[in-house]
Motif scaffolding. Structure first.
Motif, PDB file in Angstrom:
ATOM      1  N   UNK A  89       0.817  -1.210   0.000  1.00 35.59           N
ATOM      2  CA  UNK A  89       0.000   0.000   0.000  1.00 35.59           C
ATOM      3  C   UNK A  89       0.853   1.264   0.000  1.00 35.59           C
ATOM      4  N   UNK A  90       2.150   1.102  -0.211  1.00 34.78           N
ATOM      5  CA  UNK A  90       3.100   2.203  -0.323  1.00 34.78           C
ATOM      6  C   UNK A  90       3.403   2.873   1.004  1.00 34.78           C
ATOM      7  N   UNK A  91       3.004   2.243   2.129  1.00 30.36           N
ATOM      8  CA  UNK A  91       3.317   2.831   3.422  1.00 30.36           C
ATOM      9  C   UNK A  91       4.780   2.571   3.748  1.00 30.36           C
ATOM     10  N   UNK A  92       5.507   3.646   4.060  1.00 27.86           N
ATOM     11  CA  UNK A  92       6.949   3.579   4.286  1.00 27.86           C
ATOM     12  C   UNK A  92       7.199   3.611   5.788  1.00 27.86           C
ATOM     13  N   UNK A  93       7.790   2.544   6.305  1.00 27.06           N
ATOM     14  CA  UNK A  93       7.972   2.445   7.751  1.00 27.06           C
ATOM     15  C   UNK A  93       9.435   2.208   8.095  1.00 27.06           C
ATOM     16  N   UNK A  94       9.929   2.957   9.073  1.00 26.98           N
ATOM     17  CA  UNK A  94      11.329   2.812   9.450  1.00 26.98           C
ATOM     18  C   UNK A  94      11.540   1.485  10.167  1.00 26.98           C
TER      19      UNK A  94
ATOM     20  N   UNK B  70      15.711   0.920  16.546  1.00 25.79           N
ATOM     21  CA  UNK B  70      15.378  -0.465  16.244  1.00 25.79           C
ATOM     22  C   UNK B  70      13.881  -0.596  16.512  1.00 25.79           C
ATOM     23  N   UNK B  71      13.091  -0.478  15.449  1.00 24.73           N
ATOM     24  CA  UNK B  71      11.656  -0.561  15.615  1.00 24.73           C
ATOM     25  C   UNK B  71      11.258  -2.006  15.911  1.00 24.73           C
ATOM     26  N   UNK B  72       9.976  -2.230  16.081  1.00 24.52           N
ATOM     27  CA  UNK B  72       9.532  -3.593  16.429  1.00 24.52           C
ATOM     28  C   UNK B  72       9.602  -4.483  15.200  1.00 24.52           C
ATOM     29  N   UNK B  73      10.817  -4.858  14.892  1.00 21.93           N
ATOM     30  CA  UNK B  73      11.079  -5.686  13.724  1.00 21.93           C
ATOM     31  C   UNK B  73      11.450  -7.081  14.216  1.00 21.93           C
ATOM     32  N   UNK B  74      10.942  -8.153  13.590  1.00 23.92           N
ATOM     33  CA  UNK B  74      11.333  -9.503  14.016  1.00 23.92           C
ATOM     34  C   UNK B  74      12.838  -9.671  14.033  1.00 23.92           C
ATOM     35  N   UNK B  75      13.337 -10.448  14.992  1.00 26.55           N
ATOM     36  CA  UNK B  75      14.795 -10.595  15.083  1.00 26.55           C
ATOM     37  C   UNK B  75      15.371 -11.450  13.967  1.00 26.55           C
ATOM     38  N   UNK B  76      14.535 -11.869  13.017  1.00 26.95           N
ATOM     39  CA  UNK B  76      15.062 -12.492  11.793  1.00 26.95           C
ATOM     40  C   UNK B  76      15.779 -11.452  10.926  1.00 26.95           C
ATOM     41  N   UNK B  77      15.496 -10.179  11.192  1.00 28.40           N
ATOM     42  CA  UNK B  77      16.134  -9.094  10.458  1.00 28.40           C
ATOM     43  C   UNK B  77      17.334  -8.607  11.264  1.00 28.40           C
ATOM     44  N   UNK B  78      18.504  -8.647  10.669  1.00 29.65           N
ATOM     45  CA  UNK B  78      19.695  -8.192  11.382  1.00 29.65           C
ATOM     46  C   UNK B  78      20.486  -7.227  10.493  1.00 29.65           C
ATOM     47  N   UNK B  79      20.527  -5.958  10.910  1.00 27.09           N
ATOM     48  CA  UNK B  79      21.339  -4.991  10.161  1.00 27.09           C
ATOM     49  C   UNK B  79      22.792  -5.083  10.612  1.00 27.09           C
TER      50      UNK B  79
END
Lengths: 110, 116
Positions: free
Chosen positions: B40-45, B57-66
């Motif tokens: 839907x084109x919503x851009x979220x940090x 570090x927003x509420x992102x699953x810990x499967x994501x690692x920067x």
């Protein structure tokens, strides 16, 4: 939580028409920004408004920041097909992060 | 010269796989970000780094690692990909941390991730 609501979500107009899109919030922002995003690309900053009541012009685009710094509008005069894109408003929320509204998708038909 | 470049442009993969997206900026900026844009084109940090340090570090699953090996690079590794991870991921940079005034974000052209 600070939120930015944009309206309308979609806008399809003929070349030469004028239009206004809105960005509203229940929270006060120290500044608001407008970005434009074209298909397959990232958003590009158009303008930042900082002072309540401020009006900025960028060619045929006029940006206004509300007096209470809770809302902003973007007015396009004599829209052209090149204005087609997704227009996003953005503001800096607590915690030093830039948040975005859901955007207005503009399509200008030739 | 592209200011913020990310690779790959398109990424199609199966559920359960692990994938990485790379981002580099040549603007000399101190702060870099990952944003997710849904259908839907919503851009979220998602994340923000300042001088290689994680600051958002927003509420992102810990499967994501920067990971930020230096302040010009910010990569995103995703483990065990799920269908819901399908989206466009944007890398961005700014001179400094956004404060109460204004800070201009420079975005890459996005990575379209499709999880099948």
């Amino acid at each position: 939580t600070q939120l930015l609501e944009q309206s309308p979500q979609f806008l399809s107009i003929q070349e030469g028409e004028n239009l206004t899109v809105y960005c509203n919030s229940s929270s006060v922002f120290s500044s608001l920004q407008w970005y434009r995003q074209e298909p397959g690309e990232g958003p590009v900053l158009l303008v930042t408004v900082v002072t309540g009541g401020e009006v900025k012009k960028l060619k045929r685009l006029t940006f206004q920041f509300g007096d209470a710094r809770k809302d902003s509008s973007l007015h396009i005069t004599a829209a052209q097909p090149g204005d087609t894109g997704l227009y996003l408003c953005a503001g800096i929320a607590g915690g030093f992060k830039t948040i975005f509204g859901a955007g207005t998708r503009l399509f200008v038909k030739a | 010269d592209t200011a913020v470049s990310q690779t790959p442009k398109y990424l199609v993969t199966q559920m359960g796989n692990d994938k990485s997206i790379k981002c580099e900026q040549n603007l000399g900026h101190d702060t870099m970000y990952w944003y997710k844009q849904d259908s839907k084109k919503f851009l979220k940090i998602m994340f923000s780094y300042n001088n290689k340090e994680l600051i958002i570090n927003e509420t992102v699953p810990n499967r994501f690692s920067p990971k930020s090996p230096d302040k010009a690079h910010l990569n995103l590794h995703i483990n065990s990909l799920e269908l819901g991870d399908s989206a466009v991921y944007f890398c961005a940079s700014s001179q400094e941390i956004p404060t109460a005034t204004n800070e201009k974000l420079f975005f890459g052209s996005g990575t379209q991730l499709s999880v099948l």
